[in-house]
Motif scaffolding. Sequence first.
Motif, PDB file in Angstrom:
ATOM      1  N   ASP A  33       0.815  -1.210   0.000  1.00  0.00           N
ATOM      2  CA  ASP A  33       0.000   0.000   0.000  1.00  0.00           C
ATOM      3  C   ASP A  33       0.857   1.273   0.000  1.00  0.00           C
ATOM      4  N   THR A  34       1.825   1.348   0.909  1.00  0.00           N
ATOM      5  CA  THR A  34       2.627   2.571   1.041  1.00  0.00           C
ATOM      6  C   THR A  34       3.854   2.583   0.151  1.00  0.00           C
ATOM      7  N   ARG A  35       4.283   1.408  -0.333  1.00  0.00           N
ATOM      8  CA  ARG A  35       5.496   1.268  -1.142  1.00  0.00           C
ATOM      9  C   ARG A  35       6.760   1.648  -0.380  1.00  0.00           C
ATOM     10  N   ILE A  36       6.699   1.653   0.937  1.00  0.00           N
ATOM     11  CA  ILE A  36       7.853   1.985   1.777  1.00  0.00           C
ATOM     12  C   ILE A  36       8.608   0.702   2.099  1.00  0.00           C
ATOM     13  N   SER A  37       9.941   0.770   2.009  1.00  0.00           N
ATOM     14  CA  SER A  37      10.774  -0.413   2.190  1.00  0.00           C
ATOM     15  C   SER A  37      11.923  -0.115   3.144  1.00  0.00           C
ATOM     16  N   TYR A  38      12.264  -1.123   3.987  1.00  0.00           N
ATOM     17  CA  TYR A  38      13.426  -1.058   4.887  1.00  0.00           C
ATOM     18  C   TYR A  38      14.305  -2.280   4.614  1.00  0.00           C
ATOM     19  N   ASN A  72      14.650   8.342   4.377  1.00  0.00           N
ATOM     20  CA  ASN A  72      15.513   8.620   5.525  1.00  0.00           C
ATOM     21  C   ASN A  72      16.844   7.934   5.307  1.00  0.00           C
ATOM     22  N   PHE A  73      17.917   8.574   5.810  1.00  0.00           N
ATOM     23  CA  PHE A  73      19.232   7.970   5.767  1.00  0.00           C
ATOM     24  C   PHE A  73      19.358   6.924   6.870  1.00  0.00           C
ATOM     25  N   ALA A  74      20.262   5.987   6.676  1.00  0.00           N
ATOM     26  CA  ALA A  74      20.544   4.996   7.715  1.00  0.00           C
ATOM     27  C   ALA A  74      21.431   5.602   8.785  1.00  0.00           C
ATOM     28  N   HIS A  75      21.230   5.170  10.026  1.00  0.00           N
ATOM     29  CA  HIS A  75      22.095   5.572  11.135  1.00  0.00           C
ATOM     30  C   HIS A  75      22.140   4.417  12.118  1.00  0.00           C
ATOM     31  N   PRO A  76      23.044   4.419  13.105  1.00  0.00           N
ATOM     32  CA  PRO A  76      23.168   3.278  14.012  1.00  0.00           C
ATOM     33  C   PRO A  76      21.831   2.912  14.643  1.00  0.00           C
ATOM     34  N   GLY A  77      21.439   1.651  14.464  1.00  0.00           N
ATOM     35  CA  GLY A  77      20.205   1.167  15.030  1.00  0.00           C
ATOM     36  C   GLY A  77      18.985   1.328  14.141  1.00  0.00           C
ATOM     37  N   ARG A  78      19.138   1.913  12.965  1.00  0.00           N
ATOM     38  CA  ARG A  78      17.989   2.108  12.078  1.00  0.00           C
ATOM     39  C   ARG A  78      18.431   2.022  10.627  1.00  0.00           C
ATOM     40  N   ARG A 249      11.591  -1.005  18.438  1.00  0.00           N
ATOM     41  CA  ARG A 249      10.856  -0.071  17.600  1.00  0.00           C
ATOM     42  C   ARG A 249       9.751  -0.811  16.843  1.00  0.00           C
ATOM     43  N   PRO A 250       8.662  -0.158  16.481  1.00  0.00           N
ATOM     44  CA  PRO A 250       7.545  -0.846  15.812  1.00  0.00           C
ATOM     45  C   PRO A 250       7.871  -1.173  14.363  1.00  0.00           C
ATOM     46  N   ASN A 251       7.005  -1.982  13.782  1.00  0.00           N
ATOM     47  CA  ASN A 251       7.074  -2.333  12.357  1.00  0.00           C
ATOM     48  C   ASN A 251       8.363  -3.067  12.017  1.00  0.00           C
TER      49      ASN A 251
END
Length: 293
Positions: A33-38, A72-78, A249-251
Amino acid sequence: MSVFHMEKAGEIAGMDPTKKLVLMAICDDASKDTRISYPGLQKLTLWSSRSERRVKELVEDLIRDGHLARRNFAHPGRRAEYIVFPTDDELTALDSVDARLNASRKKPKRPRKSATPPVDNSPGMGATGRTSPVENGGDISQNGGDLGRTPPVSTPKNYLGPVPAESPETQPVDNHRTGPTAPTPRALSVTAGKPFAAADVFASVGHRLPSTFDDAGLELLAAEILSRAKARVLDPTAYVIATIRSWYRPNFTGDDLVDRGEWLIRVDQIDRDRQSIRQTRQDPHHDDLARSF
């Protein structure tokens, strides 16, 4: 996982196969739905069988081609966040938030450098090149092209004259106090200047850890977290806090669930080991038993 977006990526014609694999890996992790990817860098390198540096270059190419947008850019822990197949309105909104997110879209693509320079095969680049036969030895009478002859050599200089008593090159050099007076940064440990502070970790994320967790257990956990860092950690306290927070963290998706489960199991193991050690030390028969061996 979105099969629809993966099929859309796979149907793109004329795309480099490795670049398409990176795009399909990001689409595999995208929401329908959102097309958001991690996706995470580890997954992209696994799918494409390329180095982290090459994967980052391919991601920038996908952003430049309009198939991808960074949220968003990557950073430690995300991990870094992306939108697959972004619309013009979404790109405009992201540029208004931070123009650096998708700056590659406005830069022309630079051609990759060839491993070997091109060869000049123009008519002028023959056996004699661009110089006269006499200058480059093309004349048989000058360079001895006959197999029975040898090329001429320059006349050696005469170095049999008197040698000066002391030349400037042999003057003594004063090296006193010219070396380093302190260890260089490369020789220092990762915690130099900012040692690990267990109290700060407990104050920030202590409610995430077992109530019986002590300083020794936390230092053991922190050492394992720092040992798995992919880059040099200049602030171990902040890095450990960010890592522990990332577990809750969620999701959570993909490999995050595996990493989170491994770490939570390890926290329980450390806590049980520390409790066993404390109970053993509190046993009144512990000293008598130790002396009997």
